[in-house]
Design a protein around this motif. Sequence first.
Motif, PDB file in Angstrom:
ATOM      1  N   ILE A 189       0.817  -1.206   0.000  1.00  0.00           N
ATOM      2  CA  ILE A 189       0.000   0.000   0.000  1.00  0.00           C
ATOM      3  C   ILE A 189       0.856   1.264   0.000  1.00  0.00           C
ATOM      4  O   ILE A 189       0.623   2.196  -0.765  1.00  0.00           O
ATOM      5  N   ALA A 190       1.864   1.299   0.861  1.00  0.00           N
ATOM      6  CA  ALA A 190       2.609   2.534   1.091  1.00  0.00           C
ATOM      7  C   ALA A 190       3.708   2.783   0.064  1.00  0.00           C
ATOM      8  O   ALA A 190       4.017   3.932  -0.259  1.00  0.00           O
ATOM      9  N   PHE A 191       4.331   1.710  -0.454  1.00  0.00           N
ATOM     10  CA  PHE A 191       5.481   1.887  -1.331  1.00  0.00           C
ATOM     11  C   PHE A 191       5.037   1.925  -2.792  1.00  0.00           C
ATOM     12  O   PHE A 191       5.208   0.982  -3.557  1.00  0.00           O
ATOM     13  N   THR A 192       4.439   3.040  -3.158  1.00  0.00           N
ATOM     14  CA  THR A 192       4.023   3.261  -4.544  1.00  0.00           C
ATOM     15  C   THR A 192       5.260   3.483  -5.419  1.00  0.00           C
ATOM     16  O   THR A 192       6.371   3.676  -4.896  1.00  0.00           O
TER      17      THR A 192
ATOM     18  N   VAL B  30      -9.645  -3.816   7.875  1.00  0.00           N
ATOM     19  CA  VAL B  30      -8.200  -3.584   7.933  1.00  0.00           C
ATOM     20  C   VAL B  30      -7.523  -4.225   6.727  1.00  0.00           C
ATOM     21  O   VAL B  30      -7.680  -5.424   6.470  1.00  0.00           O
ATOM     22  N   GLU B  31      -6.775  -3.399   5.984  1.00  0.00           N
ATOM     23  CA  GLU B  31      -6.014  -3.892   4.844  1.00  0.00           C
ATOM     24  C   GLU B  31      -4.538  -4.055   5.161  1.00  0.00           C
ATOM     25  O   GLU B  31      -3.860  -4.891   4.557  1.00  0.00           O
ATOM     26  N   ALA B  32      -4.039  -3.264   6.122  1.00  0.00           N
ATOM     27  CA  ALA B  32      -2.631  -3.365   6.507  1.00  0.00           C
ATOM     28  C   ALA B  32      -2.417  -2.579   7.787  1.00  0.00           C
ATOM     29  O   ALA B  32      -3.173  -1.661   8.110  1.00  0.00           O
ATOM     30  N   PHE B  33      -1.390  -2.958   8.521  1.00  0.00           N
ATOM     31  CA  PHE B  33      -0.975  -2.173   9.688  1.00  0.00           C
ATOM     32  C   PHE B  33       0.531  -2.246   9.812  1.00  0.00           C
ATOM     33  O   PHE B  33       1.182  -3.132   9.235  1.00  0.00           O
ATOM     34  N   ASP B  34       1.092  -1.319  10.563  1.00  0.00           N
ATOM     35  CA  ASP B  34       2.536  -1.281  10.749  1.00  0.00           C
ATOM     36  C   ASP B  34       2.848  -0.632  12.087  1.00  0.00           C
ATOM     37  O   ASP B  34       2.318   0.439  12.400  1.00  0.00           O
TER      38      ASP B  34
ATOM     39  N   ILE C 197      -9.167   4.821   4.297  1.00  0.00           N
ATOM     40  CA  ILE C 197      -8.896   5.558   5.524  1.00  0.00           C
ATOM     41  C   ILE C 197      -7.558   5.100   6.091  1.00  0.00           C
ATOM     42  O   ILE C 197      -7.124   3.961   5.848  1.00  0.00           O
ATOM     43  N   SER C 198      -6.906   5.992   6.794  1.00  0.00           N
ATOM     44  CA  SER C 198      -5.668   5.669   7.491  1.00  0.00           C
ATOM     45  C   SER C 198      -5.784   6.163   8.924  1.00  0.00           C
ATOM     46  O   SER C 198      -6.217   7.301   9.151  1.00  0.00           O
TER      47      SER C 198
ATOM     48  N   LEU D  15       8.889  -6.324  -0.609  1.00  0.00           N
ATOM     49  CA  LEU D  15       7.821  -6.677  -1.531  1.00  0.00           C
ATOM     50  C   LEU D  15       7.963  -8.091  -2.091  1.00  0.00           C
ATOM     51  O   LEU D  15       7.232  -8.483  -2.972  1.00  0.00           O
ATOM     52  N   SER D  16       8.906  -8.863  -1.577  1.00  0.00           N
ATOM     53  CA  SER D  16       9.094 -10.212  -2.080  1.00  0.00           C
ATOM     54  C   SER D  16       7.890 -11.073  -1.726  1.00  0.00           C
ATOM     55  O   SER D  16       7.260 -10.895  -0.678  1.00  0.00           O
ATOM     56  N   PRO D  17       7.540 -12.009  -2.587  1.00  0.00           N
ATOM     57  CA  PRO D  17       6.362 -12.850  -2.345  1.00  0.00           C
ATOM     58  C   PRO D  17       6.463 -13.673  -1.067  1.00  0.00           C
ATOM     59  O   PRO D  17       5.450 -14.119  -0.524  1.00  0.00           O
TER      60      PRO D  17
END
Length: 208
Positions: free
Chosen positions: A8-11, A157-161, A108-109, A30-32
């Motif tokens: 999401i963040a690393f466009t 929720v799609e992602a968290f960090d 949303i973030s 980003l590795s699988p």
Amino acid sequence: MALAFAQIAFTPSVRDQQQRLGSGNYANLLSPERTGGDTLGPAESAFIEERDGFYQATASETGWPYVQFRGGPAGFLRVLNDRTIAYADLRGNRQYISLGNLAANNRISLFLMDYAHARRLKIWGHVHVIERDTLAGRAMPPDLFPAKAERLIVIRVEAFDWNCPRHIPRRFTAGDAIRRIEQLEHQNAQYRAELSAMQARTAGTPRP
């Protein structure tokens, strides 16, 4: 740092800047083989429900970001399951900027801060708004939707960090200070009781 967050963040433009400034090794995230970061565990759930406020960001259909602070008693932001959180939307200044933004773009973030312990959690998700008049029959915790709430904001929720604690200022709320004072007063009472007991035991002891 997990794959869901990086995706999401690393466009492409972010990756370009990372490469330009010498942090291009983030591309390895980003590795699988890397997974996770989109399913809340016990640590995330506990942290979320301990918060008495958070910052939320939305974006308008014209591209402008909008950041708002949402506050309430600890636990007003609720974990419904390992991929869903929600909070009751109470009436505020009636500008409805966040609500309008979400109607056009439901991304949303959230930025959750624990200043006292220098911790912060970032969450990305998609919002589903449930208005009061459509709530009937939905399976929701009965205490999640108080009478004065206008709607529920349900976040998938799609992602968290978990963010780096560096540069987080240590701040304490009035509640934090009161709890700490109460702890110190309790400890002081224990020490005074121990001292009194020691003095009572030695009061009649003859000196050599």
